[in-house]
Design a protein around this motif. Sequence first.
Motif, PDB file in Angstrom:
ATOM      1  N   LEU A 193       0.815  -1.216   0.000  1.00  0.00           N
ATOM      2  CA  LEU A 193       0.000   0.000   0.000  1.00  0.00           C
ATOM      3  C   LEU A 193       0.848   1.265   0.000  1.00  0.00           C
ATOM      4  N   LEU A 194       1.972   1.237   0.682  1.00  0.00           N
ATOM      5  CA  LEU A 194       2.821   2.415   0.773  1.00  0.00           C
ATOM      6  C   LEU A 194       3.838   2.510  -0.361  1.00  0.00           C
ATOM      7  N   ASN A 195       3.943   1.460  -1.167  1.00  0.00           N
ATOM      8  CA  ASN A 195       4.917   1.396  -2.266  1.00  0.00           C
ATOM      9  C   ASN A 195       6.317   1.716  -1.768  1.00  0.00           C
ATOM     10  N   ASN A 196       6.713   1.044  -0.705  1.00  0.00           N
ATOM     11  CA  ASN A 196       8.007   1.285  -0.073  1.00  0.00           C
ATOM     12  C   ASN A 196       8.785  -0.015  -0.042  1.00  0.00           C
ATOM     13  N   ASN A 197      10.096   0.072  -0.224  1.00  0.00           N
ATOM     14  CA  ASN A 197      10.920  -1.134  -0.146  1.00  0.00           C
ATOM     15  C   ASN A 197      11.937  -1.052   0.989  1.00  0.00           C
ATOM     16  N   PHE A 198      11.905   0.024   1.774  1.00  0.00           N
ATOM     17  CA  PHE A 198      12.751   0.210   2.948  1.00  0.00           C
ATOM     18  C   PHE A 198      14.239   0.110   2.623  1.00  0.00           C
ATOM     19  N   GLY A 199      14.637   0.490   1.435  1.00  0.00           N
ATOM     20  CA  GLY A 199      16.040   0.520   1.059  1.00  0.00           C
ATOM     21  C   GLY A 199      16.635  -0.821   0.691  1.00  0.00           C
ATOM     22  N   ALA A 200      15.860  -1.873   0.733  1.00  0.00           N
ATOM     23  CA  ALA A 200      16.369  -3.211   0.389  1.00  0.00           C
ATOM     24  C   ALA A 200      15.371  -3.885  -0.547  1.00  0.00           C
ATOM     25  N   PRO A 201      15.378  -3.535  -1.830  1.00  0.00           N
ATOM     26  CA  PRO A 201      14.349  -4.045  -2.738  1.00  0.00           C
ATOM     27  C   PRO A 201      14.390  -5.555  -2.933  1.00  0.00           C
ATOM     28  N   ASP A 202      15.556  -6.182  -2.765  1.00  0.00           N
ATOM     29  CA  ASP A 202      15.618  -7.628  -2.959  1.00  0.00           C
ATOM     30  C   ASP A 202      15.249  -8.403  -1.705  1.00  0.00           C
ATOM     31  N   LEU A 203      15.324  -7.767  -0.553  1.00  0.00           N
ATOM     32  CA  LEU A 203      15.058  -8.474   0.688  1.00  0.00           C
ATOM     33  C   LEU A 203      13.617  -8.315   1.153  1.00  0.00           C
ATOM     34  N   PHE A 204      13.100  -7.108   1.153  1.00  0.00           N
ATOM     35  CA  PHE A 204      11.762  -6.840   1.672  1.00  0.00           C
ATOM     36  C   PHE A 204      10.793  -6.481   0.561  1.00  0.00           C
ATOM     37  N   ASN A 205      10.675  -7.315  -0.447  1.00  0.00           N
ATOM     38  CA  ASN A 205       9.656  -7.030  -1.454  1.00  0.00           C
ATOM     39  C   ASN A 205       8.379  -7.799  -1.116  1.00  0.00           C
ATOM     40  N   TRP A 206       7.315  -7.455  -1.797  1.00  0.00           N
ATOM     41  CA  TRP A 206       5.998  -7.999  -1.494  1.00  0.00           C
ATOM     42  C   TRP A 206       5.937  -9.505  -1.718  1.00  0.00           C
ATOM     43  N   ASN A 207       6.544  -9.977  -2.788  1.00  0.00           N
ATOM     44  CA  ASN A 207       6.490 -11.405  -3.109  1.00  0.00           C
ATOM     45  C   ASN A 207       7.219 -12.254  -2.076  1.00  0.00           C
ATOM     46  N   THR A 208       8.351 -11.785  -1.596  1.00  0.00           N
ATOM     47  CA  THR A 208       9.105 -12.543  -0.597  1.00  0.00           C
ATOM     48  C   THR A 208       8.328 -12.680   0.698  1.00  0.00           C
ATOM     49  N   LEU A 209       7.696 -11.604   1.144  1.00  0.00           N
ATOM     50  CA  LEU A 209       6.931 -11.668   2.390  1.00  0.00           C
ATOM     51  C   LEU A 209       5.699 -12.557   2.258  1.00  0.00           C
ATOM     52  N   VAL A 210       5.072 -12.561   1.089  1.00  0.00           N
ATOM     53  CA  VAL A 210       3.924 -13.447   0.887  1.00  0.00           C
ATOM     54  C   VAL A 210       4.375 -14.904   0.928  1.00  0.00           C
ATOM     55  N   LEU A 211       5.515 -15.204   0.341  1.00  0.00           N
ATOM     56  CA  LEU A 211       6.024 -16.572   0.381  1.00  0.00           C
ATOM     57  C   LEU A 211       6.394 -16.996   1.799  1.00  0.00           C
ATOM     58  N   ILE A 212       6.964 -16.086   2.584  1.00  0.00           N
ATOM     59  CA  ILE A 212       7.272 -16.398   3.974  1.00  0.00           C
ATOM     60  C   ILE A 212       5.981 -16.665   4.750  1.00  0.00           C
ATOM     61  N   GLY A 213       4.964 -15.855   4.518  1.00  0.00           N
ATOM     62  CA  GLY A 213       3.680 -16.059   5.190  1.00  0.00           C
ATOM     63  C   GLY A 213       3.034 -17.374   4.810  1.00  0.00           C
ATOM     64  N   LEU A 214       3.092 -17.730   3.535  1.00  0.00           N
ATOM     65  CA  LEU A 214       2.532 -19.014   3.104  1.00  0.00           C
ATOM     66  C   LEU A 214       3.305 -20.189   3.690  1.00  0.00           C
TER      67      LEU A 214
END
Length: 63
Positions: free
Chosen positions: A18-39
């Motif tokens: 929603l915030l379109n933010n990657n917190f300075g680490a686009p490869d570590l904290f992207n949306w797809n990675t967090l969804v996979l961790i949650g799954l």
Amino acid sequence: MLAIIAAIVFGFALLIDLLNNNFGAPDLFNWNTLVLIGLLLIALHLGGVGSGVRGGGWRRGRR
């Protein structure tokens, strides 16, 4: 317990999306990675990992 952690991860992924933010680490904290961790956490929860009951659970029958 793992389901609660998965819900937190999904909420964090939603905020990132929603915030379109990657917190300075686009490869570590992207949306797809967090969804996979949650799954993964939900799959572990449904598989019985971290359920808290070990052995046979409650004793039944004679002692």
